[in-house]
Design a protein around this motif. Structure first.
Motif, short mmCIF file in Angstrom:
data_model
loop_
_atom_site.label_atom_id
_atom_site.label_comp_id
_atom_site.label_asym_id
_atom_site.label_seq_id
_atom_site.Cartn_x
_atom_site.Cartn_y
_atom_site.Cartn_z
N GLU A 87 -51.95 -9.07 -127.20
CA GLU A 87 -52.08 -7.31 -126.42
C GLU A 87 -53.37 -6.47 -127.54
N MET A 88 -54.22 -5.54 -126.30
CA MET A 88 -55.86 -4.96 -126.59
C MET A 88 -54.64 -3.99 -127.13
N HIS A 89 -55.11 -3.00 -128.50
CA HIS A 89 -54.91 -2.02 -128.82
C HIS A 89 -56.37 -1.16 -128.20
N ARG A 90 -56.99 -1.86 -128.33
CA ARG A 90 -58.96 -1.19 -128.00
C ARG A 90 -59.72 -2.65 -127.74
N PRO A 91 -60.80 -2.31 -127.83
CA PRO A 91 -61.64 -2.98 -126.72
C PRO A 91 -62.64 -3.97 -128.34
N LEU A 92 -62.67 -5.08 -128.68
CA LEU A 92 -64.15 -5.10 -129.59
C LEU A 92 -65.21 -4.88 -129.36
N GLN A 93 -65.69 -4.46 -130.58
CA GLN A 93 -67.35 -4.37 -130.24
C GLN A 93 -68.37 -4.94 -131.09
N SER A 94 -69.26 -5.27 -130.30
CA SER A 94 -69.96 -6.84 -130.89
C SER A 94 -70.56 -5.35 -131.86
N GLY A 95 -71.50 -6.35 -133.37
CA GLY A 95 -71.55 -6.03 -134.14
C GLY A 95 -70.34 -5.48 -135.72
N LYS A 96 -69.53 -5.32 -135.10
CA LYS A 96 -69.05 -4.70 -135.84
C LYS A 96 -68.15 -6.17 -137.05
N THR A 97 -67.21 -5.67 -138.27
CA THR A 97 -66.71 -6.78 -138.39
C THR A 97 -65.29 -7.34 -138.52
N TYR A 98 -64.51 -7.65 -137.97
CA TYR A 98 -62.92 -7.74 -137.59
C TYR A 98 -62.21 -9.03 -138.91
N VAL A 99 -60.63 -8.23 -139.52
CA VAL A 99 -60.28 -8.96 -140.24
C VAL A 99 -58.67 -8.93 -139.51
N GLY A 100 -58.82 -10.74 -139.83
CA GLY A 100 -57.81 -10.96 -138.51
C GLY A 100 -56.34 -11.63 -140.13
N THR A 101 -55.19 -10.93 -139.76
CA THR A 101 -54.04 -11.47 -141.46
C THR A 101 -52.86 -12.15 -140.93
N PHE A 102 -52.23 -13.52 -141.04
CA PHE A 102 -51.64 -14.03 -140.39
C PHE A 102 -50.12 -14.16 -141.09
N GLU A 103 -48.71 -14.86 -140.06
CA GLU A 103 -47.91 -14.70 -140.75
C GLU A 103 -46.99 -16.12 -139.32
N VAL A 104 -45.95 -16.32 -140.09
CA VAL A 104 -44.89 -17.58 -139.52
C VAL A 104 -44.25 -16.34 -139.00
N THR A 105 -44.22 -16.09 -138.13
CA THR A 105 -42.58 -15.51 -137.77
C THR A 105 -41.64 -16.03 -137.69
N ASP A 106 -41.35 -17.80 -137.06
CA ASP A 106 -39.73 -17.91 -136.75
C ASP A 106 -40.62 -19.81 -137.14
N VAL A 107 -39.48 -20.10 -136.87
CA VAL A 107 -40.06 -21.65 -137.13
C VAL A 107 -37.80 -22.07 -136.05
N ILE A 108 -38.23 -23.08 -134.78
CA ILE A 108 -37.03 -22.89 -133.93
C ILE A 108 -36.75 -24.62 -134.01
N ASP A 109 -36.06 -24.82 -134.67
CA ASP A 109 -35.51 -26.36 -135.13
C ASP A 109 -34.69 -26.87 -133.69
N LYS A 110 -35.11 -27.49 -132.52
CA LYS A 110 -34.44 -27.97 -131.50
C LYS A 110 -33.87 -29.71 -131.33
N GLY A 111 -34.19 -29.33 -133.15
CA GLY A 111 -33.42 -31.10 -132.60
C GLY A 111 -33.94 -32.18 -133.45
N VAL A 112 -32.84 -33.34 -134.27
CA VAL A 112 -33.73 -34.33 -134.30
C VAL A 112 -34.47 -34.88 -132.97
N GLY A 113 -35.36 -35.99 -133.26
CA GLY A 113 -35.80 -36.52 -131.81
C GLY A 113 -36.69 -35.44 -130.57
N LYS A 114 -36.21 -34.12 -131.20
CA LYS A 114 -36.68 -32.68 -130.17
C LYS A 114 -37.60 -31.79 -130.47
N GLY A 115 -38.19 -32.46 -131.82
CA GLY A 115 -39.65 -31.63 -131.73
C GLY A 115 -38.66 -30.09 -132.72
#
Length: 287
Positions: A87-115
């Motif tokens: 989702e774009m909240h505003r356009p990226l701009q060349s020459g600027k510095t950006y910082v990415g922060t990350f998180e695991v939001t969920d893990v879904i277990d489909k079952g043994v042998g199903k991934g």
């Protein structure tokens, strides 16, 4: 997979300086420049009044191969990229510095042998500014990690395509060397360059990066629906369904319903859907 250690994993913020050369290289990697004299392509490839193509948010400040950490016990060799959105909240701009922060939001277990599925979120901000520039989500399918537990057993419902003929189709060719160009934006997985490694992974030859295919589909929507105005793209989501080989032709069918654009992408040479359940939302032009 060690579920608790995956959930407890803490990502360091990643800074990314957006150099003009990197922006133009990414644009070339997703095939922009096929219309070399058209302003719709040149705006991303020529340094005068350079614009940054919106799908570049998926690539910059990337956490890399974090799932390979031994303590997470993830069968990362069998990992597949399942879904992606931004989702774009505003356009990226060349020459600027950006910082990415990350998180695991969920893990879904489909079952043994199903991934299992790992759902992640990246929040991208301009350095020193609290307001986000973009929110990026990724879903990874861990084929070898079913039965390890999860936070929920309910996967998000994919976007349903309309039950009618498409309102239009945008056909874009990819170059035989597309993966070799695109990988210079930071994804050096050898299955995209080394024929031997690609065959070991089960492919007849090196495949195109999934996020490169996403970039081509984003090009199709910006070109065909947004009249080459990237600022009109608000959000974009899709499901990866099959790999693309460099040099193949990607046809993106789209359906228009007000500000919502549904889409899917097919490889014409093999008559195969490679991106499915696509949904883009647009900022409607003011009159």
């Amino acid at each position: 997979m060690n579920l608790q250690k995956v959930l407890d994993h803490r990502f360091k913020p990643i800074e990314h300086v957006l150099h003009a050369r990197d922006c133009m290289l990414y644009a070339a990697g997703i095939g922009l420049g096929a219309r070399p004299e058209h302003p719709g392509d040149l705006q991303f490839l020529y340094e005068r009044e350079l614009k940054v193509f919106p799908s570049f948010v998926n690539v910059i400040a990337h956490p890399g191969g974090w799932v390979q950490a031994p303590e997470l016990e993830v069968d990362w060799v069998r990992l597949l990229h399942g879904e992606q959105s931004f989702e774009m909240h505003r356009p990226l701009q060349s020459g600027k510095t950006y910082v990415g922060t990350f998180e695991v939001t969920d893990v879904i277990d489909k079952g043994v042998g199903k991934g299992a599925l790992i759902l992640m979120r990246k929040t991208l901000r301009e350095a020193g500014v609290d307001e986000p520039v973009s929110t990026v989500t990724s879903t990874y399918f861990l084929r070898g990690d079913g039965g390890c537990g999860g936070t929920t057993d309910t996967a998000p419902t994919p976007h349903a395509l309309p039950d009618r003929s498409p309102d239009g189709t945008c056909v874009l060719a990819t170059l035989p060397q597309a993966a070799l160009i695109y990988r210079l934006s930071g994804d050096y997985n050898p299955i995209h360059a080394d024929p031997g490694m690609a065959r070991k992974a089960g492919f007849e030859r090196p495949i195109l990066h999934g996020l490169c295919t996403l970039g081509v589909a984003t090009r199709a929507i910006v070109q065909a629906v947004c009249e080459d105005q990237p600022e009109r793209l608000k959000s974009f989501q899709l499901r990866f369904s099959a790999p693309v080989y460099p040099g193949e032709t990607i046809a993106t069918d789209y359906w228009l319903d007000g500000p919502v654009v549904s889409f899917r992408s097919r490889v014409l040479e093999r008559d195969l859907v490679v991106l499915n359940n696509g949904r883009a939302e647009l900022f409607l032009p003011s009159h």
